[in-house]
Structure formats: structure tokens, C-alpha cells
Design a protein around this motif. Structure first.
Motif, short mmCIF file in Angstrom:
data_model
loop_
_atom_site.label_atom_id
_atom_site.label_comp_id
_atom_site.label_asym_id
_atom_site.label_seq_id
_atom_site.Cartn_x
_atom_site.Cartn_y
_atom_site.Cartn_z
N THR A 390 -9.25 11.24 12.73
CA THR A 390 -9.68 9.89 13.11
C THR A 390 -10.86 9.43 12.27
O THR A 390 -11.62 10.22 11.75
N SER A 391 -10.95 8.12 12.11
CA SER A 391 -12.18 7.53 11.58
C SER A 391 -12.49 6.35 12.49
O SER A 391 -11.76 6.09 13.45
N GLU A 392 -13.54 5.62 12.16
CA GLU A 392 -13.95 4.51 13.01
C GLU A 392 -12.83 3.48 13.19
O GLU A 392 -12.68 2.88 14.24
N ILE A 393 -12.04 3.27 12.12
CA ILE A 393 -11.05 2.19 12.21
C ILE A 393 -9.62 2.66 11.96
O ILE A 393 -8.74 1.86 11.67
N LYS A 394 -9.39 3.96 12.06
CA LYS A 394 -7.99 4.43 11.95
C LYS A 394 -7.79 5.73 12.71
O LYS A 394 -8.75 6.49 12.96
N THR A 395 -6.57 5.96 13.12
CA THR A 395 -6.19 7.25 13.68
C THR A 395 -4.92 7.70 12.97
O THR A 395 -3.95 6.94 12.89
N SER A 396 -4.96 8.91 12.42
CA SER A 396 -3.80 9.45 11.72
C SER A 396 -3.25 10.64 12.47
O SER A 396 -4.01 11.43 13.01
N VAL A 397 -1.93 10.77 12.45
CA VAL A 397 -1.31 11.98 12.98
C VAL A 397 -0.39 12.57 11.93
O VAL A 397 0.20 11.83 11.14
N VAL A 398 -0.30 13.88 11.94
CA VAL A 398 0.67 14.57 11.08
C VAL A 398 1.82 15.00 11.97
O VAL A 398 1.60 15.61 13.02
N ILE A 399 3.03 14.60 11.58
CA ILE A 399 4.21 14.94 12.38
C ILE A 399 5.33 15.42 11.46
O ILE A 399 5.20 15.36 10.23
N ASP A 400 6.40 15.89 12.06
CA ASP A 400 7.57 16.31 11.29
C ASP A 400 8.09 15.10 10.51
O ASP A 400 8.25 14.02 11.05
N GLU A 401 8.37 15.35 9.24
CA GLU A 401 8.84 14.29 8.35
C GLU A 401 10.04 13.51 8.92
O GLU A 401 10.15 12.31 8.74
#
Lengths: 420, 420
Positions: A390-401
């Protein structure tokens, strides 16, 4: 009357017919009374052709002077396309002149093939603009203190355009490209994706770094630093559309957050499958392990993106991170050979078939529960989250392609991005 | 140790394989302890490709700034080939650096597309040579007082090489080309043609201007002015032939006439079929007619070569001259429309199917009867001479095109050119 910088990519300059179209469009802007500076890329395919020739001749062990010659070589592509555009403009009756980077001059440091712009002299350019000429400045290149030609690296023409706009204090920098703006997500994945009328500089920065290929990230950084208003728009609209319509088209990258009373919480969904996940298992949980693992990776010049350290259990922990997929095998080998033995870890495992999906929005700053809404939405689709960042203005997730499209569509809907 | 300039033409630089061969050859010379400067042309076909693109975009009415852009465009060809050669040399383990004309700098006047060299700075080049580098300098181009890129016009790389050799006071300028020297005449016409070991500068000048395509005439003039020893030799010998053998191959252009006790009377036979003959008949024989006729032709920017005014008869005379075949129709029209009426001449006639055959030899200065031997030889073959033009070291005749090969062979034999 405004001073406007136009930037045209390689595809827009891809043939004499397209160059003529660019010339007609630029001439229209000049006739409307604006001062125009154009920064063109090389004709599409040209840079690859030149570097292909170099590769055939390349020394087995490249050294610094080889990089210098690569820049001498690659810079010719933009010089040629700039001269051709000047000729096309004169053919339209529009006075124009083209300058190579060293003629402006655009001064850079001496980091051949990835130089950074240090200063741009605006004297010559302003004189020509005041004389009624369209000024064409080769993108992608500059000159160092010793008079060597340098290039800014791939996609550097965007950066050149923004830097020129900053130096000239231009009213706007128009980035003409083969898409008509910045979208809430890739329309090839989500047909309901909407073009954004505006996007904040910080959001654009996240989107560029998260895999949206619309703009080169360095150019966005530059625009942010110098507060250059920047617009991404299409070079494939008819050149003779109404100039006011054209001026309002595409996506404007803004700096004033407060312009809109009600900021959308999430502006877009970015994604990429360029990364691979690597986990070091059974690491003794003691100070310094992150450095021991990632220091070795950094020393091998491999960039790391998402990093996760699990909670420790029985004095052992698992440590995971992502690298570019091209570096996957190299990183695994490196860890096995150099890190695992001294670390006392039990195993290295990895997965190249992952993707990263991110929600980006400046409104996330002032809204709680955005990330949990993302997680719920993915869970409802039965998608397992492997990593979170996460950052202040984004949330990233890693998932199965294999869930990438599903995840992007679900999130696009969950955050109402299909509705204006 | 000598300082030697190598010049390689477009054919010698025509592919990466050929560039690699050039690199191996140059590296051999450098390893032998010589300081080497290389002046390469653009890869064959590249300049035409670039100018072809320009032509597609060209304004209907070219103006000065259009020429400036043509030079920006065309100069990229040599910049690219120079960088590629530098890369190839480094691949051979030979340190090298390439410079565009503006980086040396090679200063020229501002006559875009046909600029003349004014000065060459040798400081940067000498420093690199002393540091053990092969220095590659783009041919064909320079930079004017205002920092605009200029080109020297077609074939200008020969001139660049000789000018660089003059500026550096080089020991020799080697012009590597696709023929292995200067011949007594074109071997395709006369199989017995012999390669000349040496040819005097003045003979070379006549041969170049008379249609021998081995060297660009401006480069020969330059070599003469600065007394640059110049050698024409083949770039298609194996690169690894013995360096002393290579250094003595081809044809040396000399300045010392007296080197040989017995100078050959005639050194070579030149010919071309690029010209057309035009005659103005029944011109009143009074002062000023030559000017009236040729002034109009010159005003139309048409170059005139051989000029003949016949003996007058009944106060009338015939006036004949030759022009380039491309200007033939234009010249006839011009004379009919603008000159004939005011001149009071009766008729303009012409013949495009002519050729010019010339014998060239510095020994003609001190030998009488050379021209008459030429005329007798042609007469014995039943060839009618239409026009004659002479200088101190050459005699040219204009004859029917169909006799060209016959005349060249007869003269080659008559002057014993097939015998060493």
C-alpha cells in the motif's frame, strides 16, 4: 495566444503520410495564433533498426565508449524525423526550423543511454518563436559538458517534451499518442472503462509506475516537479477538427487537487504481469535478514518491487518479494548460491505466473475502508491474495495471473468506475 | 609511425558485415603503429532513402530553410555509419571514437546542400590520436557559423577526407573504393586497360572532370591546393593482406612531375555520354553573339562545356556548344523562345546522341603532334569529329555516340596504353 509544446510519438511519425498529418495539425495550432514547439520521436521502428545494426557489431564486453557510440547512433532517428517534420511544415506554408538537442542546447549529464537533463537554453527557441516559426526539437537526446551526444533512454521523448515545456514555461504540454487519453483501466480488459477528463499528477505517477504504458514515468515526475500542465490526447483524430474541441480532449494531468469538490475515491485500476514472486522460507527471524537477502539482489542490479515479511513462528519467518519476470531465474539462482547457505534458510521458492493489480486514487487519503472494499470484492470472486502493498494513494495486490482480468473487471465495477 | 586518413565509400560501408571488414582493416593499420583517422560515407542507399522521404514531403517551392532541413536530414546517414564503425572497432579491441562534423568542428560556409569547408579544428582529434584512439569523422558534413548542420553535396565524403588530411598534415590520404585504382581507361570498355601506379594531380583533375567517376573533382582540387598525397585503392581486398602490399597498391596521385625521367605522353583516355550538342545556325557574325547566346543559357543555370564558333561565311556563322543531356530540351526551348528572335539567327539544331572522348597526359605539354595522332587514329577508324576542345594536358573530341567504344579502344592502342 499561448505557448504550447506538442509531443508526437513514433507511431504518429510512422510514415510520410502521418508526418504530413502532424504538420497539418501543428500548422492549424500556429494559425490560431499560438506559439508552438514540437518534440517528435523517431519514426516507429527506426530506433530498433539502428540498435539492431549496433547489436550485430557490438563488442562482447560493452564499455563506456560503446555506450557513447550507441547514443551517436540512436540520436540520428529523432534528428531525421524532426527535419522531415520541418520540411512538411514548410510544405504547408508554415515557417519552421528543427534543432538537434546539442543545438538548443539541451544539456545533460554524461550517463550515456540514460542521461538526465540538467538545463535547457531557451534563447534560440524564443527568438524563433517570436519570429513566427514553429520550432521542432529532437526528443530523446541532449549534449553533455564535453560536447558528446547523449540520449535519455527509451521513451525519453516524453521527458524531453515536458522538460522543454518547463524551460519555456509553456502554458501546456500536449502529449499526442495512439490512445485518446488516460482510462480508468485498460479498455481491452474492461470494455466499460471510461476516459478520465482529469487525473491528478500523483495518481498519474502511480498509474505510470504500476504498468499503465500511456506516459513514461520520468516525464510525469518532471511535470510534477515543474508543475507543467500536461495533456494526453490522440494523434489519430482528423487533423482539422475544431481546435477548441481538440484542446479540451484527452486527459489533463492536474496539480490542483481541490478543483473538484467531490474527488472520486478511486480513479483507476492498474495492472501488469511483468513481475514474478520469490519466497525465501524458514528464515531465522533475527535483525538484518531483509538486508542480507535484498542487499545481494540489489548488488546484482535487480530491482525489487513488493516486499513482504510474514509474522514469525517458532523463531522462523518467510520472506517474499517480487522482481521483474526477466530477472526471475537469475534471482533464484543467486539466492540459492549466495544467500541461502549463509542465511540458514531452508528453501527458496518462486512463482512467475502472478500479476499485480492496483487501485489508485487521491481520494483514498481521506477515505477509510477503501482497501477492505477491494479485498472483499476479490474475495467475492474467489480470488486469493498472495501479497499486499500500500501507499497513501494506492493499494496493490499480487494474485494468480489467471485471475487478472476477472479481478480488474470486478474492481472496476466495485468502485463504480464505469459511471461518470 | 605515420598519420594516415582512410576514407571508405558507401559500398564499403554497405552492411554490418562490410563495416566489420573495414574495422578489421583499420585495426590492422592501427596495430602497425600508425595514427588513423577514418572518414566513412553513409551506408549505401541510406542517403537516397532519406532524401526520398523528404521528396515525398517537399514543399512545391523549396526555399532556403528547406535546404537547411535537408542537411539536418541527410547528415544523419554518416553519423550513424560512423558510430557503427566505432562500435565495430571497439569490438575488435581497438579504442575508437566517432565525431559528427560539428563536434570536430569542421566549419563551413552556410551554403546548405553544397557547403564549402572553411576550417577544421585539429585539437580534439590530435588529443584522441595521441591517446591511442582511432578517430572517426563523419564525411560529407560540417557546421556553419550559426551552428547549423551543413552538407558538402554529393560525393562530399572524398572532400571531407582530403580536407581532414590537409588539416592534420597527414602523411597520406587513402581513398578506399570499389575499384582498385585509376585506370588508363574504363576496363569495361577496353579489357587491356592498365591500372596506373601513379597519376599526376593535374591529370587526375582532368580525368575527374572528364567523366572518370573514381574521385570527386572537388577532392582532387583540395588535394592539389594543400599537396595532400592521395591514393585510390580497393576496399574489397582481404582485410588481412600484408600492410606493406596494401600501402603500395592502387594508384598514387603525385605532385612531383619530375619523379619519372620519361613521362608517358598520354596517361589515360576519359569519356562520357552525358552531354548533348546544340548548334545555333546562321548567326550574324558580329561582336557579342557568344555572350548573347551563352549569357541566356548561364542565366538559366545551365552549365556549358565545349564551345565552338565556326569560321564566318557571308557575314554569318554557326555557333555550337555542349550541355548536360538533362538540360538538352530546356536549352533548345530557351534558345528558340528568347535568343533566336533577338539574334537574327536562322535555326537551332541539336544532337543528344553524342559523346566526348579525351586523351589526358601531362607529357602533352612537352610533346608536339599528340593531338594530330589522335585525329589520325580516329580518321583511320572512319570516325567523324564534330567538335574539338583542348587544354594544356588534354584533347577532347565530340563524336557520334555510337562510335564511343571504338574510339576509346583505338586511342588506347594508338598511345600504347596497354603496355606498361
Amino acid at each position: 495566444m499561448a505557448l504550447i509544446v506538442h509531443k508526437y510519438g513514433g507511431t504518429s511519425m510512422g510514415s510520410t503520410e502521418r508526418i504530413r498529418n502532424v504538420a497539418k495539425r501543428v500548422a492549424k495550432w500556429a494559425r490560431a495564433g499560438h506559439q508552438i514547439v514540437v518534440v517528435p520521436s523517431a519514426m516507429s521502428g527506426e530506433t530498433n533498426r539502428l540498435l539492431g545494426l549496433a547489436k550485430e557489431l557490438a563488442p562482447a564486453k560493452p564499455d563506456t565508449s560503446y555506450s557513447r557510440e550507441l547514443d551517436m547512433l540512436a540520436s540520428t532517428g529523432e534528428q531525421a524525423s524532426s527535419a522531415l517534420l520541418a520540411i512538411a511544415l514548410q510544405s504547408e506554408g508554415q515557417p519552421s526550423v528543427s534543432y538537434a538537442g546539442w543545438q538548443v542546447p539541451i544539456k545533460t549529464n554524461s550517463a550515456f543511454t540514460k542521461a538526465r537533463i540538467e538545463s535547457i537554453d531557451d534563447v534560440r527557441v524564443r527568438a524563433d518563436l517570436n519570429a513566427g516559426k514553429v520550432v521542432i526539437i529532437t526528443g530523446f537526446q541532449g549534449v553533455d559538458e564535453q560536447g558528446n551526444i547523449t540520449t535519455l533512454g527509451r521513451g525519453g521523448s516524453d521527458t524531453s517534451a515536458v522538460a522543454v515545456a518547463a524551460a519555456l514555461k509553456a502554458d501546456e504540454c500536449l502529449i499526442y499518442t495512439d490512445v485518446d487519453g488516460v482510462y480508468t483501466t485498460d479498455p481491452r480488459v474492461v470494455p466499460e472503462a471510461r476516459r478520465l477528463q482529469t487525473v491528478s499528477f500523483e495518481e498519474m505517477l502511480e498509474m505510470a509506475s504500476l504498468g499503465s504504458k500511456v506516459l513514461q514515468i520520468r516525464s510525469v515526475e518532471f511535470a510534477g516537479k515543474y508543475k507543467v500542465p500536461m495533456r494526453v490526447l490522440s494523434s489519430f483524430t482528423p487533423w482539422d477538427i475544431d481546435i477548441n474541441e481538440e484542446a479540451a480532449s484527452g486527459t489533463l494531468i492536474t496539480f490542483e487537487e481541490d478543483e473538484q469538490m467531490e474527488q472520486a475515491v478511486v480513479s483507476g485500476i492498474a495492472f501488469n504481469r511483468d513481475e514474478a514472486k520469490i519466497s525465501v522460507l524458514g528464515v531465522p527471524d533475527k535483525p538484518g535478514i531483509a538486508y542480507q537477502i535484498l542487499g545481494a539482489v540489489a548488488d546484482a542490479n535487480i530491482e525489487v518491487d513488493v516486499i513482504i515479511q510474514n509474522l514469525s513462528k517458532d523463531g522462523k519467518t518467510d520472506f517474499s518479494f517480487t522482481v521483474h519476470r526477466n530477472d526471475y531465474a537469475k534471482t533464484i539462482d543467486l539466492l540459492k548460491e549466495k544467500v541461502l547457505p549463509s542465511l540458514g534458510a531452508t528453501e527458496v521458492s518462486g512463482d512467475a505466473k502472478i500479476c499485480k493489480v492496483s487501485i489508485v486514487g487521491i481520494g483514498m487519503r481521506s477515505h477509510v475502508g477503501v482497501a477492505s472494499k477491494m479485498f472483499r470484492s476479490l474475495s467475492e470472486e474467489g480470488i486469493n491474495i498472495q501479497m499486499i502493498s500500500t501507499s497513501e494513494i494506492k493499494t496493490s495486490v499480487v494474485i494468480d495471473e489467471k485471475y487478472m482480468e476477472l479481478a480488474v473487471r470486478a474492481l472496476h465495477k466495485a468502485f463504480d468506475l464505469d459511471q461518470a
